[in-house]
Design a protein around this motif. Structure first.
Motif, PDB file in Angstrom:
ATOM      1  N   VAL A 186      -1.579  -6.045   1.487  1.00 24.87           N
ATOM      2  CA  VAL A 186      -1.664  -4.584   1.408  1.00 24.87           C
ATOM      3  C   VAL A 186      -3.092  -4.085   1.595  1.00 24.87           C
ATOM      4  O   VAL A 186      -3.319  -2.959   2.048  1.00 24.87           O
ATOM      5  N   SER A 244       5.257   5.583  -8.041  1.00 25.50           N
ATOM      6  CA  SER A 244       3.995   5.940  -7.372  1.00 25.50           C
ATOM      7  C   SER A 244       3.291   7.058  -8.133  1.00 25.50           C
ATOM      8  O   SER A 244       3.946   7.983  -8.630  1.00 25.50           O
ATOM      9  N   TYR A 274      -4.705   5.877  -5.795  1.00 25.65           N
ATOM     10  CA  TYR A 274      -3.263   5.853  -5.538  1.00 25.65           C
ATOM     11  C   TYR A 274      -2.687   4.569  -6.119  1.00 25.65           C
ATOM     12  O   TYR A 274      -3.228   3.475  -5.891  1.00 25.65           O
ATOM     13  N   LEU A 280      -1.378   4.913   0.231  1.00 26.53           N
ATOM     14  CA  LEU A 280      -0.755   3.652   0.612  1.00 26.53           C
ATOM     15  C   LEU A 280       0.462   3.922   1.498  1.00 26.53           C
ATOM     16  O   LEU A 280       1.187   4.897   1.286  1.00 26.53           O
ATOM     17  N   ASP A 281       0.675   3.067   2.467  1.00 27.97           N
ATOM     18  CA  ASP A 281       1.767   3.239   3.422  1.00 27.97           C
ATOM     19  C   ASP A 281       3.120   3.237   2.697  1.00 27.97           C
ATOM     20  O   ASP A 281       3.535   2.203   2.151  1.00 27.97           O
ATOM     21  N   PRO A 282       3.827   4.346   2.677  1.00 30.66           N
ATOM     22  CA  PRO A 282       5.099   4.414   1.959  1.00 30.66           C
ATOM     23  C   PRO A 282       6.204   3.596   2.609  1.00 30.66           C
ATOM     24  O   PRO A 282       7.233   3.326   1.983  1.00 30.66           O
ATOM     25  N   ALA A 283       5.997   3.216   3.851  1.00 33.30           N
ATOM     26  CA  ALA A 283       7.030   2.456   4.565  1.00 33.30           C
ATOM     27  C   ALA A 283       6.986   0.968   4.226  1.00 33.30           C
ATOM     28  O   ALA A 283       8.017   0.293   4.237  1.00 33.30           O
ATOM     29  N   SER A 284       5.794   0.439   3.930  1.00 36.71           N
ATOM     30  CA  SER A 284       5.673  -1.002   3.726  1.00 36.71           C
ATOM     31  C   SER A 284       5.247  -1.405   2.311  1.00 36.71           C
ATOM     32  O   SER A 284       5.714  -2.420   1.786  1.00 36.71           O
ATOM     33  N   VAL A 285       4.375  -0.629   1.676  1.00 38.60           N
ATOM     34  CA  VAL A 285       3.815  -1.047   0.385  1.00 38.60           C
ATOM     35  C   VAL A 285       4.881  -1.208  -0.697  1.00 38.60           C
ATOM     36  O   VAL A 285       4.870  -2.210  -1.426  1.00 38.60           O
TER      37      VAL A 285
END
Length: 210
Positions: free
Chosen positions: A95, A155, A165, A189-194
């Motif tokens: 990440v 989150s 974040y 942070l990338d909401p699609a992968s994290v």
């Protein structure tokens, strides 16, 4: 004799559990009722457990956990942290954010293990041993969610540190351990992968500790 010894041990362990689950302490009568035994049995159990520092009686006579339990917990914490480190290291590197294993300690969230990414120019410095209220920050809120049976990601933005974040998920299925795995970063942070990486790390930690 062996059966009697096993029964006494079982009752002693059950007494420790009921005392641990009652923050306000228990009277001898309450403990006897919860265990389904007589007061005389509780007195004998308390006498033995007190000798080993596992329980104590406060000024009002209520039963509370003793310092011996805390010492055992402190000795167990490094083992828990070591088991979680490989998953935390992978999470931090994947990440690009500081990863942590946080446990519930009373009404606080306690950072038991922290791993910082090796390749980022800037990242959050999050000290092992840091504490904050359980109802603040992604790590603590994830633990509270886990108590409700919710192991999805939580989150937060800027709750513990301005501009930080956080994403965390509770560790499921480890008896006696309330914990979460998460990451904290200085940028969104990338909401699609994290979330996927965080939940995968929490699952890996749970397997390592089970």
């Amino acid at each position: 004799m062996a059966t009697e010894t096993a029964q006494t041990l079982d009752r002693g362990l059950r007494l420790l559990h009921v005392v641990a689950e009652t923050p306000g302490g228990l009277t001898m009568t309450e403990a006897a009722a919860l265990l389904g035994v007589g007061r005389a049995v509780v007195y004998r159990l308390v006498a033995t457990l007190s000798e080993h520092g596992m329980v104590r009686r406060d000024r009002s006579g209520r039963l509370r956990l003793g310092a011996g339990v805390l010492q055992l917990a402190r000795r167990a914490q490094p083992l828990v942290a070591d088991a979680a480190l490989p998953a935390l290291r992978k999470l931090a590197e994947t990440v690009g954010a500081t990863a942590h294993l946080t446990i519930a300690d009373g009404g606080e969230a306690y950072a038991l293990a922290v791993v910082e990414p090796s390749w980022t120019q800037f990242h959050v410095a999050y000290r092992t041993g840091s504490r904050h209220p359980l109802d603040m920050g992604a790590a603590g809120k994830a633990i509270l969610a886990g108590r409700r049976g919710d192991y999805g990601v939580v989150s937060t933005i800027g709750e513990l540190q301005a501009g930080a974040y956080g994403v965390a998920a509770a560790v499921a299925g480890v008896e006696g351990l309330e914990a979460s795995v998460g990451v904290v970063a200085l940028a969104a942070l990338d909401p699609a992968s994290v979330p996927t990486h965080v939940t995968a790390a929490a699952t890996t930690v749970a397997k390592a500790l089970s």
